[in-house]
Scaffold this active site. Structure first.
Site, short mmCIF file in Angstrom:
data_model
loop_
_atom_site.label_atom_id
_atom_site.label_comp_id
_atom_site.label_asym_id
_atom_site.label_seq_id
_atom_site.Cartn_x
_atom_site.Cartn_y
_atom_site.Cartn_z
N ARG A 70 -8.72 12.60 6.31
CA ARG A 70 -7.80 11.63 6.91
C ARG A 70 -6.38 12.18 6.78
O ARG A 70 -5.93 12.49 5.68
CB ARG A 70 -7.95 10.30 6.15
CG ARG A 70 -7.05 9.25 6.63
CD ARG A 70 -7.24 7.85 6.00
NE ARG A 70 -6.09 7.13 6.42
CZ ARG A 70 -5.19 6.61 5.60
NH1 ARG A 70 -5.34 6.63 4.30
NH2 ARG A 70 -4.12 6.01 6.10
N HIS A 90 2.36 6.96 9.37
CA HIS A 90 2.39 6.88 7.91
C HIS A 90 3.87 7.04 7.52
O HIS A 90 4.25 7.98 6.83
CB HIS A 90 1.48 7.95 7.31
CG HIS A 90 1.08 7.70 5.88
ND1 HIS A 90 -0.23 7.67 5.45
CD2 HIS A 90 1.81 7.48 4.77
CE1 HIS A 90 -0.29 7.45 4.15
NE2 HIS A 90 0.96 7.34 3.71
N GLU A 141 -0.74 1.03 5.77
CA GLU A 141 -0.02 0.11 4.88
C GLU A 141 1.25 -0.45 5.52
O GLU A 141 2.37 -0.20 5.04
CB GLU A 141 0.32 0.82 3.56
CG GLU A 141 -0.90 1.37 2.84
CD GLU A 141 -0.55 2.05 1.51
OE1 GLU A 141 0.64 2.14 1.16
OE2 GLU A 141 -1.49 2.48 0.81
N ASN A 178 -6.96 0.46 1.26
CA ASN A 178 -6.41 1.35 0.23
C ASN A 178 -6.34 0.56 -1.06
O ASN A 178 -5.71 -0.50 -1.11
CB ASN A 178 -4.99 1.81 0.59
CG ASN A 178 -4.97 2.76 1.77
OD1 ASN A 178 -6.01 3.16 2.28
ND2 ASN A 178 -3.79 3.14 2.20
N TYR A 236 -5.59 0.70 -5.26
CA TYR A 236 -5.11 1.41 -6.45
C TYR A 236 -5.13 0.55 -7.70
O TYR A 236 -5.46 1.02 -8.78
CB TYR A 236 -3.68 1.92 -6.23
CG TYR A 236 -3.62 3.04 -5.21
CD1 TYR A 236 -3.81 4.35 -5.61
CD2 TYR A 236 -3.43 2.77 -3.86
CE1 TYR A 236 -3.80 5.38 -4.68
CE2 TYR A 236 -3.42 3.79 -2.93
CZ TYR A 236 -3.61 5.10 -3.34
OH TYR A 236 -3.61 6.11 -2.43
N GLU A 277 -8.13 4.97 0.89
CA GLU A 277 -7.41 5.66 -0.18
C GLU A 277 -7.82 5.07 -1.51
O GLU A 277 -7.97 3.84 -1.64
CB GLU A 277 -5.88 5.48 -0.07
CG GLU A 277 -5.22 6.23 1.04
CD GLU A 277 -3.71 6.02 1.09
OE1 GLU A 277 -3.10 5.71 0.03
OE2 GLU A 277 -3.16 6.16 2.18
O1 IFM Z 1 1.17 8.25 -1.67
C1 IFM Z 1 0.88 6.96 -1.25
C2 IFM Z 1 0.42 6.95 0.18
O2 IFM Z 1 1.37 7.50 1.02
C3 IFM Z 1 0.13 5.54 0.64
N1 IFM Z 1 -0.74 4.85 -0.28
C4 IFM Z 1 -0.42 4.91 -1.68
C5 IFM Z 1 -0.21 6.35 -2.10
C6 IFM Z 1 0.12 6.43 -3.60
O3 IFM Z 1 1.30 5.74 -3.87
#
Ligand code: IFM
Length: 456
Positions: free
Chosen positions: A78, A122, A167, A294, A296, A357
């Site tokens: 990606r 992005h 995002e 995504n 985290y 992600e």
């Molecule tokens: O690096 C970023 C990415 O550009 C978008 N999602 C989160 C990642 C980590 O912060």
């Protein structure tokens, strides 16, 4: 799915990057400036005073990078297209050299049996469009639709999977409300308008891509989603968590899936997005072919009268496991996937979810023997893949998993201080070394599952 730790046949194993974070070549071959090219030059914006001018020099080293993707064994990659390479001023003239770069990249991936997953935006808006007002202006959405058509016409014969945006929440709010990302504004009206126009531009781009590409094209969007938990059991904190969830998650999910903004945000949207037109929400809510999630971390939230907009702010509970940027909370991936499925995706039969992600910034580096023993990253990936496996076992339509990131890269306002890659990059020389996490991913991909004994 063969055994308790196996993944379904055909599961997509990928890694992800974005143009500004890896390409470099910021002014080469006629590329225009983006808002990040300009923002990084403003004193105090980037923690280590760096920029993406060179980044990982992927613009020149892309063949080596494709070899490394292949060597690890990823079957998908990606990446994003830099709009100012394709249209240096964001509109009108199409720049052949920019398109040709992505042509070569796509061909190189396909030759190696790796599926390209393209993201059109992005965060690197052409500066010329920022000079005309940027995302807070409706016309930027129209320009994005035109840009999407240009790229889709060129690559649509070979690229099946297209994400319009990565995002949009971050582009709108971190860039226009918190001022931490380009263009560095702190203006609520600009932030809410930017959000609306980003979503509207998604709708316009969906139309453009579908008309330019083969019928089997898949068009979707990538959202950053966090489960939101109240900091305490108090009513105030619970309500604060609900408002925070509306502002972070439902602000994108509700318009995309229900053609409506969350009711908690109605007063803000009505007063700030003054140019919302009849028909916008319908255009935003057109059917998706996939949803990219995504993930985290989670957000733990308390009532906070000092943050006037939503009276809620994030806290960081002590005694938890933390990376350099966020709490490490693997259960949250299972929780957000289930929630997205129950509240939104289940109503759309056949709509797959991609984990577009997932990754972690933890300190690592070259050991004496040249290896990078990033054991915390391996643990992070394993714990999150266990959650994916559980979600699959409960029947969720998860099609693939993309590690963030392929390479240690430019982490926006943090510069090069964060390392997210499964490939180590020596930023002084550009040299790449596959980390232990990358070698661990090779085992996972080969086994199509989490081998009980990984050897790491
Ligand atoms: O690096 C970023 C990415 O550009 C978008 N999602 C989160 C990642 C980590 O912060």
């Amino acid at each position: 799915m063969s055994d308790a730790l196996g993944f379904p046949d055909g599961f997509v194993w990928g890694s992800a990057t974005s143009a500004y974070q890896i390409e470099g070549g910021w002014n080469e071959d006629g590329k225009g400036s983006s808002i990040w090219d300009i923002f990084c030059r403003e004193p105090g914006r980037i923690a280590d005073h760096s920029s993406g001018d060179v980044a990982c020099d992927h613009y020149h080293r892309w063949q080596e990078d494709l070899e490394l993707i292949s060597q690890i064994g990823f079957n998908a990659y990606r990446f994003s297209i830099a709009w100012p390479r394709v249209q240096p001023s964001g509109k009108g003239r199409v720049h052949e050299a920019g398109l040709a770069f992505y042509d070569r990249l796509v061909d190189g991936l396909l030759q190696r049996g790796i599926q390209p997953y393209v993201t059109l935006y992005h965060w690197d808006l052409p500066q010329a469009l920022q000079d005309d007002g940027g995302w807070p202006q409706r016309q930027t959405a129209e320009r994005f639709g035109e840009y999407a058509a240009v790229v889709a016409q060129r690559l649509g014969d070979r690229v099946t999977w297209w994400a319009t945006h990565n995002e949009p929440f971050v582009a709108a709010f971190v860039g226009h409300l918190f001022g931490e990302h380009a263009p560095g504004l702190q203006d609520p009206a600009a932030a809410f308008r930017a959000m609306h126009h980003l979503l509207l531009s998604h709708g316009l781009a969906c139309d453009a891509i579908r008309s330019a590409c083969r019928p089997e094209v898949k068009v979707g969007i990538v959202l950053n989603l966090n489960p939101v938990h109240p900091a305490s059991d108090s009513d105030q904190d619970r309500q604060a968590a609900r408002r925070f969830d509306a502002a972070l998650n439902r602000i994108a999910l509700d318009p995309l899936f229900r053609a409506a903004y969350p009711e908690e945000l109605a007063p803000l949207i009505e007063s700030l997005v003054v140019d919302l037109e009849d028909g916008d929400l319908k255009r935003i809510a057109q059917p998706l072919d996939f949803l990219g999630v995504n993930y985290y971390s989670r957000s733990v939230v308390r009532h906070d009268p000092d943050f006037a907009l939503i009276q809620a702010s994030q806290v960081h509970p002590p005694g938890r496991d933390y990376s350099q940027m966020w709490e490490i909370y693997p259960e949250g991936l299972g929780e957000i996937l289930t929630r997205v499925w129950v509240d939104y995706v289940r109503a759309c039969p056949g709509l797959p979810i991609l984990i577009s992600e997932n990754g972690v910034p933890v300190p690592d580096g070259l050991d004496f023997d040249g290896r990078v023993r990033d054991v915390r990253r391996i643990r992070y990936l394993r714990d999150h893949l266990v959650q994916v496996r559980k979600a699959l076992a409960s029947g969720l339509p998860i099609r693939g998993y993309f590690v963030w990131s392929l390479l240690d890269n430019f982490e926006w306002a943090h510069g090069y201080q964060m390392r997210f890659g499964v490939i180590y990059v020596d930023h002084a020389t550009g040299r790449r070394v596959i980390k232990d996490s990358g070698r661990w991913m090779t085992q996972v991909i080969r086994a199509n599952g989490l081998a009980p004994e990984s050897g790491f």
